[in-house]
Design an enzyme around this catalytic site. Structure first.
Site, PDB file in Angstrom:
ATOM      1  NE  ARG A   1     -38.615  65.239  20.760  1.00 52.87           N
ATOM      2  CZ  ARG A   1     -37.917  64.137  20.794  1.00 52.87           C
ATOM      3  NH1 ARG A   1     -36.483  64.142  20.599  1.00 52.87           N
ATOM      4  NH2 ARG A   1     -38.554  63.044  20.083  1.00 52.87           N
TER       5      ARG A   1
ATOM      6  CE  LYS B   1     -40.481  63.866  23.838  1.00 55.30           C
ATOM      7  NZ  LYS B   1     -41.816  63.732  23.053  1.00 55.30           N
TER       8      LYS B   1
ATOM      9  NE  ARG C   1     -39.081  66.778  16.814  1.00 56.27           N
ATOM     10  CZ  ARG C   1     -38.201  65.808  16.970  1.00 56.27           C
ATOM     11  NH1 ARG C   1     -37.112  66.331  16.783  1.00 56.27           N
ATOM     12  NH2 ARG C   1     -38.645  64.618  17.317  1.00 56.27           N
TER      13      ARG C   1
END
Length: 278
Positions: free
Chosen positions: A145, A169, A242
């Site tokens: 990301r 995350k 991505r």
């Protein structure tokens, strides 16, 4: 008081990233402001469904997308679930709420030809050119990301083992292998990086030519700037790279679970989005 406790809970117990927590906070505070303006009451914890419904209508009238509204209500719902958990309220006003319908948009990935065309066009005779080539190569060959790329540290690069360590995350770490060609670009970039006159943050991998840490909008501009020259696709963001990484892996027979781990997804459902492009 309740809101601050919720923020601390997300940061300390749920280990959410500061960016994610800030998004939750902004959504809740936006509803808090609405309550103050419309009902002369800023107590989000005491709001009822009728008031929330009025806010939703207000957002729709402002032409806010259903997807954004759903995100705001999801933030609010998480807050009420926290209040239930801490016994600050007895009922969740959003317990029976159903999210607004959102049309599913299939993101079109870049082709291999488009990616290669960009890489061929980048002038690597300068520090910035070499840095930008590495940025494109990392996005396309690892699927990381944008925020993960910005946060990369020198210590996250292990050239002897040929991989990078990515903090995703909820502070979840994952190891992603590097292609030999990317390792070569990393070595060249690190050599040029040492030649910078000043380095403000010595631990950060990607720097500006003035030695400062790169930022997300700069990365966005770099990617869109290169790809708008070779692609007619509507979206040309880092996230499309991505998508391209995942789609091209699946097209070449990669296992869905393996792609899930490389992308850092928590569930297969998130990864299965890419099968629509495959």
């Amino acid at each position: 008081m309740h809101i601050q406790k919720f923020i601390n809970y997300l940061l300390l117990e749920k280990n959410y990233s500061p960016q994610t927590v800030l998004a939750y906070q902004k959504d809740i505070e936006a509803f808090q402001l609405f309550l103050t303006q419309e009902f002369n009451d800023s107590e989000v914890s005491k709001a009822n469904y009728a008031q929330i419904r009025t806010w939703i209508v207000h957002l729709v009238d402002r032409s806010i997308s259903n997807r954004t509204i759903n995100r705001k209500i999801s933030s609010l719902n998480s807050y009420y679930k926290f209040l239930l958990k801490t016994e600050s309220i007895t009922t969740n006003p959003l317990a029976k709420y159903k999210a607004l319908k959102v049309s599913k948009k299939i993101q079109i990935p870049f082709s291999k030809t488009e990616v290669n065309s960009v890489l061929e066009r980048i002038d690597t005779d300068s520090f910035e050119g070499l840095r930008n080539k590495l940025i494109v190569e990392l996005f396309y060959s690892t699927g990381i990301r944008r925020i993960e790329l910005v946060q990369l540290q020198l210590q996250d690069i292990d050239l002897s083992q040929g991989h990078i360590k990515v903090l995703g995350k909820r502070n979840k770490e994952r190891i992603i292998p590097l292609l030999p060609s990317v390792i070569d670009t990393v070595k060249m970039y690190l050599s040029e990086r040492l030649k910078l006159e000043s380095i403000l943050d010595p631990n950060v991998l990607f720097l500006t030519k003035k030695g400062a840490k790169v930022y997300e909008m700069l990365i966005y501009r770099i990617i869109t700037g290169y790809f708008e020259r070779v692609s007619s696709k509507v979206k040309k963001s880092p996230h499309i790279l991505r998508h391209s990484f995942a789609t091209h892996l699946l097209n070449n027979g990669a296992d869905l679970n393996a792609v899930k781990e490389l992308l850092g997804h928590s569930s297969l459902a998130a990864t299965q989005v890419y099968t629509h492009n495959s």
